[in-house]
Design an enzyme around this catalytic site. Structure first.
Site, PDB file in Angstrom:
ATOM      1  N   VAL A   1     -20.660  62.403  31.291  1.00 28.80           N
ATOM      2  CA  VAL A   1     -19.340  62.137  31.322  1.00 28.80           C
ATOM      3  C   VAL A   1     -18.500  63.447  31.546  1.00 28.80           C
ATOM      4  O   VAL A   1     -17.191  63.353  31.886  1.00 28.80           O
ATOM      5  CB  VAL A   1     -18.508  61.473  30.271  1.00 28.80           C
ATOM      6  CG1 VAL A   1     -19.176  59.942  29.859  1.00 28.80           C
ATOM      7  CG2 VAL A   1     -18.816  62.269  28.897  1.00 28.80           C
ATOM      8  N   GLY A   2     -19.010  64.638  31.613  1.00 24.96           N
ATOM      9  CA  GLY A   2     -18.658  65.981  31.813  1.00 24.96           C
ATOM     10  C   GLY A   2     -17.967  66.638  30.653  1.00 24.96           C
ATOM     11  O   GLY A   2     -17.165  67.460  30.976  1.00 24.96           O
TER      12      GLY A   2
ATOM     13  N   THR B   1     -19.666  68.819  29.177  1.00 25.80           N
ATOM     14  CA  THR B   1     -20.114  70.515  29.365  1.00 25.80           C
ATOM     15  C   THR B   1     -19.245  71.112  30.393  1.00 25.80           C
ATOM     16  O   THR B   1     -18.516  72.313  30.449  1.00 25.80           O
ATOM     17  CB  THR B   1     -21.612  70.704  29.627  1.00 25.80           C
ATOM     18  OG1 THR B   1     -22.366  70.049  28.502  1.00 25.80           O
ATOM     19  CG2 THR B   1     -21.896  72.122  29.879  1.00 25.80           C
TER      20      THR B   1
ATOM     21  N   SER C   1     -19.171  42.463  16.767  1.00 22.57           N
ATOM     22  CA  SER C   1     -18.073  42.274  17.689  1.00 22.57           C
ATOM     23  C   SER C   1     -18.692  40.896  18.181  1.00 22.57           C
ATOM     24  O   SER C   1     -17.857  40.148  18.929  1.00 22.57           O
ATOM     25  CB  SER C   1     -17.804  43.242  18.571  1.00 22.57           C
ATOM     26  OG  SER C   1     -18.765  43.483  19.374  1.00 22.57           O
TER      27      SER C   1
ATOM     28  N   LYS D   1     -14.889  46.774  27.633  1.00 29.45           N
ATOM     29  CA  LYS D   1     -15.009  45.490  27.721  1.00 29.45           C
ATOM     30  C   LYS D   1     -14.071  44.509  28.556  1.00 29.45           C
ATOM     31  O   LYS D   1     -14.697  43.603  29.381  1.00 29.45           O
ATOM     32  CB  LYS D   1     -14.929  44.813  26.303  1.00 29.45           C
ATOM     33  CG  LYS D   1     -16.028  45.447  25.484  1.00 29.45           C
ATOM     34  CD  LYS D   1     -15.755  44.719  24.021  1.00 29.45           C
ATOM     35  CE  LYS D   1     -16.971  45.346  22.937  1.00 29.45           C
ATOM     36  NZ  LYS D   1     -16.722  44.804  21.456  1.00 29.45           N
TER      37      LYS D   1
END
Length: 803
Positions: free
Chosen positions: A361-362, A364, A680, A723
């Site tokens: 997801v970025g 680093t 959930s 979700k």
């Protein structure tokens, strides 16, 4: 002036003032005479009885003394010898005879002449006190001779043999006292016993001073000798090294010069100087030379006192962060806050941020962008699999091959005391017999302690307070709580499909085209094709696989450009299938027709959100509950809680109260090979169970999520944004969520909220009312129903539901 208590006789004699010199009675001394008045007085004395009055001059700098410049007590001396010297100077040999008091000066020119009272010596009667005083004086004089070493043995022997108290006192004063003022004080004491007692006190003082002086001289002499020895040895070593052609092996001159210019703290400088001194004394060829020199060079190479100035332009920082990354608004805002505070408070300590989120997801790359926005150096250390504490703190120098830890090594590499320091994968650290690196990290990441971080190799404090530490983790569950407490957690959630589309268009596609050497915009993908690529060929929270897939498309396009001789390639759906093959993944669309026992659930996985159908069926039996689909313990407990709730409210729901004895219930979650867990799915299982037992169908345009309690309350869950995005992608227009999750709707994109009806639920009654096609009638069914239909789940992706 002391008053005489002895017999005196008046005399008139020529006077000779002495500069820096004094003659006592019974003392033989020679000195030179050069002043005109002194020579005239000497000539007058030689013409008469060869006696002259010698008196000390108060100030030796006065060349022509007057009456007020001389003392009034002196010594009458007999002239024994006169020798003329070159230059009109005369050398005299005189012997002191007696003390005399100057009453008046009767003549000043051509020489001084005075009226004197000569003190006649008398024998001191023998007594015990006199003997004790003589013995004490000899003892003190002997101690002084031993301590000072200035008195020759012959002089000491002659003084020790004297029996007269006055004469002994005079001789001791003449040989011990250095100042004219002190000698004059003894000369003016006319009583022999009092004079000897005063000399005893002076001897005690001078002996102590001589002892201190001797110690000081010994230290000075030792230091001088040591310095001379060191200099001599260094010169010898240099000469030997020059002959051997190995001068640079242990040449410390350059190191000493560098040390003088390096602004170390006091402790570090002291250790380095001591090591330099040790290095300079080592014999050429010693194996210790390399060890010692390596330590010194490490100390000198560290960036003591060097800081990179921060670029505190907020507009520039926002622009840089926006250029490098799409989204990640919380991270960007935290960096802007830090810059704003730095502009106000100049000595702001570096924060410790922890980016937590799924892979790709970025985390680093945003750390590198932060360093670029701040204008700082960037260093990185991967902690994945680190088990040795020495990786953090370094090795002690007692070990062969010892080196500093990777933190100090990275600071040296950065060349500044305030870099952006990334600890990657901090949740992957482990511990074994070599120590616990996580415990060593406690000091590093604590702003109250890291201003004096001690590496085992350096063995001196090093300031890390200016470093901006950033850590990354996929999960906080494996990070020790004390370490987690020292960091500011920032959640970096997975990207939505819309965010992936923008990232691919703005960053990934141009980057892949550039890396493969193609002209800009030579490969074109429309939003529709890019979305098809994202949905059909990637399933991840981040964008790593998406980047690789786009890279594959670019490479295939490059082949086509060469084969067909074209400059641009536009990717169509057919061409996408030709390049990448058939789509590997697909998202199942929700059914249109209501079904019994089948409910749409929402899952939050490591690759984002997803929908999955929970199927329930009943059959005659003995009340067993069968759970399949590779469910985890928490999910199984949710199923049991759902069954208990339905059993407790069977009458209200129109279900036979003995269904738990006569019916077996089977709950299945498709994709059985994929583990699933989390609470959930509680409301989903309850709704499916009620539908199966009552025979009432469930609307398929409805999805739900929430944890259930035995009282029928719906508890909040996590991952709501992901979700809802999955529900929107599946074509679901109504989603039931826990009422307490309404606050999380702020994170959901507006286009998704505009297409979905959100129904907040506080109890199961609200869920059943919205999901079932009709309301269950109380006591409607007196027999247990066998209902439920098995609906194939299709290619639903692997998913796990959790709060």
């Amino acid at each position: 002036m002391a008053k005489a208590k002895k017999k005196t006789q008046p005399v008139s004699l020529p006077m000779l003032p002495l500069r820096g010199l004094m003659v006592f009675p019974h003392m033989v001394l020679h000195f030179d005479v050069g002043r005109k008045k002194s020579i005239a007085a000497l000539e007058r004395a030689m013409m008469e009885d060869q006696r002259i009055f010698l008196v000390a001059q108060r100030d030796i700098d006065v060349d022509d003394p007057g009456i007020d410049d001389i003392y009034h007590v002196g010594t009458i001396a007999a002239i024994k010898q006169v020798i003329k010297l070159p230059g009109d100077n005369i050398r005299l040999l005189v012997e002191g005879k007696s003390r005399a008091i100057l009453r008046a000066v009767t003549q000043e020119e051509p020489h001084f002449e005075g009226a004197l009272d000569e003190l006649l010596e008398q024998d001191v009667p023998a007594s015990i006190e006199t003997d004790a005083l003589l013995r004490t004086a000899r003892h003190y004089f002997e101690d002084f001779c031993k301590m000072s070493g200035r008195i020759s043995p012959e002089t000491a022997q002659s003084v020790m043999e004297m029996e007269e108290p006055g004469q002994l006192a005079d001789m001791i004063a003449a040989n011990v006292l250095q100042k004219v003022e002190d000698r004059q004080q003894v000369l003016e004491e006319f009583d022999e016993l009092t004079r000897l007692e005063s000399v005893c006190a002076i001897l005690v003082r001078e002996t102590e001073l001589a002892g201190v002086e001797k110690k000081v001289q010994a230290r000075v002499r030792k230091q001088i000798e040591q310095n001379q020895k060191d200099y001599f040895l260094r010169e010898q070593i240099k000469a030997i090294q020059t002959e051997l052609g190995d001068k640079d092996a242990t040449d410390v001159d350059d190191l000493r010069e560098r040390l003088e210019k390096t602004p170390m703290n006091d402790e570090a400088k002291e250790k380095t100087e001591r090591e330099l001194e040790r290095l300079s004394r080592m014999a050429p060829g010693s194996p210790e030379i390399g060890v010692s020199r390596t330590y010194i060079e490490w100390m000198l190479d560290l960036p003591w006192g060097k800081n990179t100035p921060d670029n505190l332009d907020l507009k520039r920082a926002r622009r840089v962060l926006a250029e490098d990354h799409y989204g990640l608004e919380e991270v960007k805002e935290r960096v802007i806050e830090y810059l704003a505070v730095c502009r106000i408070k100049k000595n702001m300590k570096g924060p410790v941020l922890c980016f937590v989120g799924p892979p790709g997801v970025g985390k680093t790359s945003i750390a590198k962008s932060i360093a670029r926005a701040l204008g700082r150096k960037f260093v990185q250390m991967s902690l994945g699999g680190v088990r040795d504490e020495a990786e953090i703190r370094g090795h002690r120098r007692t070990y062969i091959g010892a080196i500093p830890g990777r933190i100090i090594s990275s600071i040296k590499q950065a060349g500044t005391l305030n870099p952006v320091f990334l600890f990657d994968e901090i949740d992957k650290m482990a511990s074994d017999v070599r120590g616990d690196p996580a415990s060593a990290m406690l000091e590093v990441l604590d702003s109250a302690q890291n201003n004096a971080f001690r590496d085992h190799y350096l063995e001196c404090p090093f300031d890390l307070s200016g470093v901006m530490f950033i850590t990354t983790a996929n999960s906080v569950d494996t990070i020790p709580r004390p370490l987690l407490d020292r960091m500011e957690l920032i959640e970096v959630s997975g990207y939505t499909e819309e965010e992936k589309l923008n990232i691919a268009k703005r960053h990934l596609l141009p980057k892949q085209i550039e890396e493969h050497g193609l002209p800009a915009k030579s490969v074109k993908l429309t939003d529709k094709i890019m979305r098809a690529l994202i949905q059909g060929y990637t399933r991840e929270a981040g964008v790593r696989r998406l980047q690789r897939t786009i890279g594959k498309v670019v490479r295939k396009s490059a082949v086509q450009m060469i084969d067909e001789g074209v400059e641009t390639v536009s990717i169509t759906q057919d061409k996408l299938t030709q390049f990448l093959g058939a789509p590997r993944y697909h998202y199942e669309k929700a059914g249109k027709k209501p079904e019994i026992g089948v409910v749409n659930g929402l899952a939050y996985t490591v690759v984002g959100g997803d929908t999955l159908q929970i199927e329930t069926t009943t059959m005659p039996g003995t009340g067993q509950l069968e759970l399949t689909g590779s469910l985890g313990d928490v999910m199984k407990e949710s199923a049991r809680a759902a069954k208990s709730y339905v059993r407790a409210h069977a009458a209200e729901l129109g279900i036979a109260e003995d269904f738990y004895k006569t019916l077996d219930i089977h709950i299945h979650v498709p994709e059985g090979a994929v583990p699933k867990d989390g609470p959930s799915a509680g409301v989903t299982m309850t709704t499916a169970l009620v539908s199966a037992l009552t025979g009432i169908a469930v609307r398929q345009n409805v999805a739900m999520t929430g944890e259930i309690t035995l009282r029928g309350r719906v508890l909040p869950i996590g991952g709501l944004k992901e979700k809802l995005l999955a529900a929107h992608r599946a074509g679901i227009d109504t989603v039931l969520i826990p009422k307490e999750n309404i606050k999380d709707l702020e994170e959901v994109p507006e286009n998704v909220l505009g297409a979905i009806t959100i129904v907040p639920a506080e109890t199961v009654d609200t869920v059943l009312a919205a999901a079932l096609c009709e309301k269950p009638a109380a006591k409607k069914n007196t027999k247990a129903m066998i209902a439920g239909a098995h609906v194939p789940a299709g290619d639903v992706p692997a998913a796990g539901m959790h709060a």
